[in-house]
Design a protein around this motif. Structure first.
Motif, PDB file in Angstrom:
ATOM      1  N   ALA A  40      -1.335  70.846 -11.090  1.00 14.85           N
ATOM      2  CA  ALA A  40      -2.576  71.106 -11.294  1.00 14.85           C
ATOM      3  C   ALA A  40      -3.703  70.245 -10.427  1.00 14.85           C
ATOM      4  O   ALA A  40      -3.527  69.234 -10.274  1.00 14.85           O
ATOM      5  CB  ALA A  40      -3.135  70.944 -12.655  1.00 14.85           C
ATOM      6  N   LYS A  41      -4.844  71.094 -10.033  1.00 12.37           N
ATOM      7  CA  LYS A  41      -5.742  70.479  -9.225  1.00 12.37           C
ATOM      8  C   LYS A  41      -6.560  69.206 -10.156  1.00 12.37           C
ATOM      9  O   LYS A  41      -6.446  69.354 -11.395  1.00 12.37           O
ATOM     10  CB  LYS A  41      -6.468  71.355  -8.525  1.00 12.37           C
ATOM     11  CG  LYS A  41      -5.958  72.203  -7.625  1.00 12.37           C
ATOM     12  CD  LYS A  41      -7.044  73.039  -6.834  1.00 12.37           C
ATOM     13  CE  LYS A  41      -6.499  73.694  -5.460  1.00 12.37           C
ATOM     14  NZ  LYS A  41      -7.667  74.387  -4.798  1.00 12.37           N
ATOM     15  N   GLY A  42      -7.286  68.241  -9.268  1.00 14.37           N
ATOM     16  CA  GLY A  42      -7.830  67.076  -9.898  1.00 14.37           C
ATOM     17  C   GLY A  42      -7.247  66.004  -9.862  1.00 14.37           C
ATOM     18  O   GLY A  42      -6.216  65.827  -9.458  1.00 14.37           O
ATOM     19  N   ALA A  68     -14.477  61.578  -5.242  1.00 17.01           N
ATOM     20  CA  ALA A  68     -15.173  61.355  -4.387  1.00 17.01           C
ATOM     21  C   ALA A  68     -14.436  61.890  -2.996  1.00 17.01           C
ATOM     22  O   ALA A  68     -14.915  62.427  -2.045  1.00 17.01           O
ATOM     23  CB  ALA A  68     -15.982  60.138  -4.235  1.00 17.01           C
ATOM     24  N   MET A  69     -13.253  61.330  -2.859  1.00 13.93           N
ATOM     25  CA  MET A  69     -12.486  61.409  -1.785  1.00 13.93           C
ATOM     26  C   MET A  69     -11.962  62.780  -1.928  1.00 13.93           C
ATOM     27  O   MET A  69     -11.859  63.625  -0.893  1.00 13.93           O
ATOM     28  CB  MET A  69     -11.207  60.469  -1.991  1.00 13.93           C
ATOM     29  CG  MET A  69     -10.076  60.588  -0.744  1.00 13.93           C
ATOM     30  SD  MET A  69      -8.965  59.607  -1.240  1.00 13.93           S
ATOM     31  CE  MET A  69      -7.724  60.027   0.184  1.00 13.93           C
ATOM     32  N   THR A  75      -6.801  70.579  -1.032  1.00 17.69           N
ATOM     33  CA  THR A  75      -5.452  70.262  -1.594  1.00 17.69           C
ATOM     34  C   THR A  75      -5.388  71.525  -2.761  1.00 17.69           C
ATOM     35  O   THR A  75      -6.217  71.809  -3.463  1.00 17.69           O
ATOM     36  CB  THR A  75      -5.210  69.034  -2.268  1.00 17.69           C
ATOM     37  OG1 THR A  75      -5.938  68.872  -3.615  1.00 17.69           O
ATOM     38  CG2 THR A  75      -5.544  67.850  -1.596  1.00 17.69           C
ATOM     39  N   ASP A  76      -3.976  71.968  -2.818  1.00 15.42           N
ATOM     40  CA  ASP A  76      -3.488  73.099  -3.806  1.00 15.42           C
ATOM     41  C   ASP A  76      -2.769  72.250  -4.837  1.00 15.42           C
ATOM     42  O   ASP A  76      -2.006  72.913  -5.620  1.00 15.42           O
ATOM     43  CB  ASP A  76      -2.830  74.012  -3.234  1.00 15.42           C
ATOM     44  CG  ASP A  76      -1.610  73.444  -2.571  1.00 15.42           C
ATOM     45  OD1 ASP A  76      -1.247  72.422  -2.448  1.00 15.42           O
ATOM     46  OD2 ASP A  76      -0.974  74.280  -1.844  1.00 15.42           O
ATOM     47  N   PHE A  77      -3.082  71.081  -5.110  1.00 15.95           N
ATOM     48  CA  PHE A  77      -2.396  70.296  -6.164  1.00 15.95           C
ATOM     49  C   PHE A  77      -3.251  69.191  -6.309  1.00 15.95           C
ATOM     50  O   PHE A  77      -4.376  68.785  -6.004  1.00 15.95           O
ATOM     51  CB  PHE A  77      -0.868  69.625  -5.739  1.00 15.95           C
ATOM     52  CG  PHE A  77      -0.965  69.028  -4.353  1.00 15.95           C
ATOM     53  CD1 PHE A  77      -1.287  67.574  -4.386  1.00 15.95           C
ATOM     54  CD2 PHE A  77      -0.834  69.466  -3.199  1.00 15.95           C
ATOM     55  CE1 PHE A  77      -1.275  66.739  -3.313  1.00 15.95           C
ATOM     56  CE2 PHE A  77      -0.875  68.714  -1.879  1.00 15.95           C
ATOM     57  CZ  PHE A  77      -1.138  67.487  -2.163  1.00 15.95           C
ATOM     58  N   PHE A 105      -6.424  54.731  -1.517  1.00 15.86           N
ATOM     59  CA  PHE A 105      -5.404  54.344  -0.893  1.00 15.86           C
ATOM     60  C   PHE A 105      -3.960  55.078  -1.244  1.00 15.86           C
ATOM     61  O   PHE A 105      -3.458  55.914  -0.325  1.00 15.86           O
ATOM     62  CB  PHE A 105      -4.984  52.955  -0.828  1.00 15.86           C
ATOM     63  CG  PHE A 105      -3.732  52.509  -0.140  1.00 15.86           C
ATOM     64  CD1 PHE A 105      -3.831  51.889   1.143  1.00 15.86           C
ATOM     65  CD2 PHE A 105      -2.518  52.485  -0.593  1.00 15.86           C
ATOM     66  CE1 PHE A 105      -2.870  51.669   2.047  1.00 15.86           C
ATOM     67  CE2 PHE A 105      -1.359  52.314   0.336  1.00 15.86           C
ATOM     68  CZ  PHE A 105      -1.552  51.670   1.430  1.00 15.86           C
ATOM     69  N   GLY A 106      -3.898  55.258  -2.454  1.00 15.22           N
ATOM     70  CA  GLY A 106      -2.578  55.894  -3.075  1.00 15.22           C
ATOM     71  C   GLY A 106      -2.756  57.453  -2.726  1.00 15.22           C
ATOM     72  O   GLY A 106      -1.577  58.098  -2.167  1.00 15.22           O
ATOM     73  N   ILE A 107      -3.927  57.981  -2.972  1.00 15.09           N
ATOM     74  CA  ILE A 107      -4.054  59.657  -2.674  1.00 15.09           C
ATOM     75  C   ILE A 107      -3.764  59.812  -1.262  1.00 15.09           C
ATOM     76  O   ILE A 107      -3.104  60.800  -0.835  1.00 15.09           O
ATOM     77  CB  ILE A 107      -5.382  59.918  -3.372  1.00 15.09           C
ATOM     78  CG1 ILE A 107      -5.209  59.934  -4.951  1.00 15.09           C
ATOM     79  CG2 ILE A 107      -5.521  61.379  -2.864  1.00 15.09           C
ATOM     80  CD1 ILE A 107      -6.322  60.376  -5.559  1.00 15.09           C
ATOM     81  N   ASN A 108      -4.452  59.038  -0.581  1.00 19.11           N
ATOM     82  CA  ASN A 108      -4.608  59.101   1.062  1.00 19.11           C
ATOM     83  C   ASN A 108      -3.150  59.167   1.437  1.00 19.11           C
ATOM     84  O   ASN A 108      -2.801  59.829   2.403  1.00 19.11           O
ATOM     85  CB  ASN A 108      -5.470  58.169   1.496  1.00 19.11           C
ATOM     86  CG  ASN A 108      -5.695  58.441   3.011  1.00 19.11           C
ATOM     87  OD1 ASN A 108      -6.245  59.396   3.419  1.00 19.11           O
ATOM     88  ND2 ASN A 108      -5.399  57.165   3.831  1.00 19.11           N
TER      89      ASN A 108
END
Length: 309
Positions: A40-42, A68-69, A75-77, A105-108
């Motif tokens: 799911a997105k978000g 914010a990032m 993204t589709d997830f 950092f982790g999401i990037n």
């Protein structure tokens, strides 16, 4: 990668003379976070251990920074975040910054690093804005970039990373009281005497010069705060005794870490840092105030990957 586990370091901000513009990253003090992709997105915060903090994305600094990032990338997830807090909120060593920096950092990393470390700073600053009411970068910048950082300008944002002298260590003592950043900011004055400002500019320049030239004595002479410390030190039990003990036992300089109540001392060499830490500890032992003590070299990387798959 579908999941990443990271170390999110503590930081010392202000460094006496550099209110809101100087910070340094610590190496063995920090939180851990797990960030994983979800269908799911978000952004969902699924677990927080070690602190009573909100799981609601919009009320948590890591969630706000992540949102914010993601507002700037398609993204589709989405992402799940687990937070294992070891830096106490309100400790003055960048608890909210560690969570904010770790999330972006982790999401990037899971997105394949579309943003540079410098480009992640403004997103993490939104977490700081939620925590303190001010989108300051003096904690999140060193957490993401490592070493020392100087925020030359906020508008436009211009951050300079500075290598740390190799023998520089920090001793940090945290009395077990909570001092919220917003409260610590409320005691500050909006106007300062020109004489104090001139002294402060000189010390900021001296500290930066000392770092670049590995001049430990110059670093020590420059760790002096004309403006903020006199107002905030009264909020910290035994501050004058702690600072005096640190200096008497070989610290280059000592001051309030961030907005307090932690007190830091920069030292040349690990042995001196441990001696200084013992002297700081003895002050709180004598007045029977519980505390935590940390001795750390400077972390020249920032957020670190512990595991990924």
């Amino acid at each position: 990668m579908k999941e990443i586990k990271i170390f999110c370091p503590a930081t010392i901000a202000n460094l006496s003379c550099g209110f809101d513009v100087l910070g340094v990253c610590l190496d063995n003090v920090g939180d851990e976070m797990v960030v994983r992709k979800m269908s799911a997105k978000g952004v969902r915060i699924t677990k927080i251990a070690g602190a009573d903090l909100p799981l609601e994305t919009e009320k948590n600094v890591s969630g706000v920074a992540a949102l914010a990032m993601l507002a700037q990338v398609e993204t589709d997830f989405g992402f799940e975040i687990e937070i294992y807090k070891k830096i106490k909120a309100g400790s003055g060593i960048g608890s909210s910054a560690a969570s904010s920096a770790g999330a972006v950092f982790g999401i990037n990393a899971l997105l394949g690093n579309p943003f540079s470390a410098h480009e992640l700073v403004p997103f993490a600053m939104q977490g700081e804005k939620l925590a303190s009411g001010s989108a300051h970068a003096d904690n999140v910048a060193p957490a993401l970039l490592g070493g020392f950082t100087l925020v030359r300008s906020y508008d436009p944002l211009d951050i300079i990373r500075i290598e740390s002298p190799s023998e520089l260590y920090a001793a940090v003592i945290h009395p077990q009281i909570e001092l919220k950043t917003a409260d610590a900011r409320s005691v500050l004055k909006q106007n300062i005497p020109l004489k104090s400002a001139i002294a402060q500019w000189g010390n900021v320049g001296g500290l930066v010069a000392g770092l670049y030239t590995n001049n430990y004595e110059l670093i020590g002479r420059s760790l002096h705060d004309e403006i903020v410390e006199p107002l905030r030190s009264v909020l910290i039990p035994g501050f004058d005794l702690i600072k005096a003990a640190a200096l008497e036992n070989g610290a280059l300089g000592s001051g309030i870490s961030g907005s307090g109540p932690s007190v830091f001392a920069l030292c040349k060499g690990r042995e001196t840092a441990h001696k200084v830490a013992e002297s700081m500890s003895s002050v709180y032992d004598n007045i029977k105030l519980p505390y935590e003590i940390h001795v750390s070299p400077v972390n020249d990387i920032g957020v670190k990957i512990l595991a990924s798959h």
